[in-house]
Motif scaffolding. Structure first.
Motif, PDB file in Angstrom:
ATOM      1  N   THR A 221      -3.504   0.567  -3.144  1.00 55.67           N
ATOM      2  CA  THR A 221      -2.657  -0.603  -3.343  1.00 55.67           C
ATOM      3  C   THR A 221      -1.953  -0.432  -4.675  1.00 55.67           C
ATOM      4  O   THR A 221      -2.558   0.039  -5.641  1.00 55.67           O
ATOM      5  N   CYS A 222      -0.678  -0.774  -4.734  1.00 55.87           N
ATOM      6  CA  CYS A 222       0.087  -0.536  -5.958  1.00 55.87           C
ATOM      7  C   CYS A 222       0.702  -1.818  -6.489  1.00 55.87           C
ATOM      8  O   CYS A 222       0.933  -2.764  -5.754  1.00 55.87           O
TER       9      CYS A 222
ATOM     10  N   ASN B 100       0.853  -1.187   0.000  1.00 52.29           N
ATOM     11  CA  ASN B 100       0.000   0.000   0.000  1.00 52.29           C
ATOM     12  C   ASN B 100       0.885   1.231   0.000  1.00 52.29           C
ATOM     13  O   ASN B 100       1.865   1.308   0.736  1.00 52.29           O
ATOM     14  N   ILE B 101       0.519   2.200  -0.828  1.00 51.93           N
ATOM     15  CA  ILE B 101       1.275   3.442  -0.898  1.00 51.93           C
ATOM     16  C   ILE B 101       0.401   4.573  -0.374  1.00 51.93           C
ATOM     17  O   ILE B 101      -0.800   4.615  -0.630  1.00 51.93           O
ATOM     18  N   GLU B 102       1.015   5.440   0.420  1.00 53.56           N
ATOM     19  CA  GLU B 102       0.329   6.637   0.917  1.00 53.56           C
ATOM     20  C   GLU B 102       1.175   7.843   0.531  1.00 53.56           C
ATOM     21  O   GLU B 102       2.338   7.943   0.922  1.00 53.56           O
ATOM     22  N   LEU B 103       0.597   8.722  -0.260  1.00 50.25           N
ATOM     23  CA  LEU B 103       1.258   9.957  -0.685  1.00 50.25           C
ATOM     24  C   LEU B 103       0.521  11.123  -0.049  1.00 50.25           C
ATOM     25  O   LEU B 103      -0.683  11.273  -0.226  1.00 50.25           O
TER      26      LEU B 103
ATOM     27  N   ASN C 184       3.661  -2.759   3.951  1.00 44.84           N
ATOM     28  CA  ASN C 184       3.317  -4.150   3.703  1.00 44.84           C
ATOM     29  C   ASN C 184       2.441  -4.554   4.880  1.00 44.84           C
ATOM     30  O   ASN C 184       2.952  -4.833   5.965  1.00 44.84           O
ATOM     31  N   GLY C 185       1.136  -4.535   4.681  1.00 46.00           N
ATOM     32  CA  GLY C 185       0.206  -4.719   5.793  1.00 46.00           C
ATOM     33  C   GLY C 185       0.257  -3.476   6.676  1.00 46.00           C
ATOM     34  O   GLY C 185       0.034  -2.378   6.216  1.00 46.00           O
ATOM     35  N   ILE C 186       0.621  -3.651   7.962  1.00 48.91           N
ATOM     36  CA  ILE C 186       0.726  -2.493   8.855  1.00 48.91           C
ATOM     37  C   ILE C 186       2.164  -2.028   9.023  1.00 48.91           C
ATOM     38  O   ILE C 186       2.420  -0.992   9.626  1.00 48.91           O
TER      39      ILE C 186
END
Length: 105
Positions: free
Chosen positions: A41-42, A26-29, A74-76
């Motif tokens: 999700t990427c 998961n990516i957070e920008l 990756n998960g949390i």
């Protein structure tokens, strides 16, 4: 610092912990000016010790000059922290000076 252009939404990095091939990343920008958050999700592949990530579907917030804080999980568990900026196509990233957008020789 990762740099992408307004057409290429792929970048690479070396993670803190390598994911398994079956893991979803998961990516957070987070836009540093507006605090707008893009979270998704990427798709990713590993090659020669680097992870290559493709940011899903072009985002309306990706405007030339915007700067983002990146967290890839990756998960949390966070496996990468970094920064990203969006530049125009054709910008010489080798001689690009981040602070004032001056092209050095």
């Amino acid at each position: 610092m990762k740099i992408i252009t307004d057409l290429d939404y792929t970048f690479s990095f070396v993670p803190l912990v390598y994911p398994q091939i079956s893991d979803d990343l998961n990516i957070e920008l987070r836009n540093e000016m507006s605090n707008f958050v893009i979270s998704d999700t990427c798709n990713w592949v590993e090659d020669l010790g680097r992870i290559y990530i493709t940011i899903p579907s072009p985002q309306n917030d990706f405007v030339i000059g915007n700067k983002y804080s990146i967290v890839i999980k990756n998960g949390i568990d966070a496996i990468y922290y970094g920064k990203l900026t969006v530049l125009a196509i054709g910008t010489d990233t080798q001689n690009f000076i981040y602070g004032n957008k001056y092209y050095s020789e």
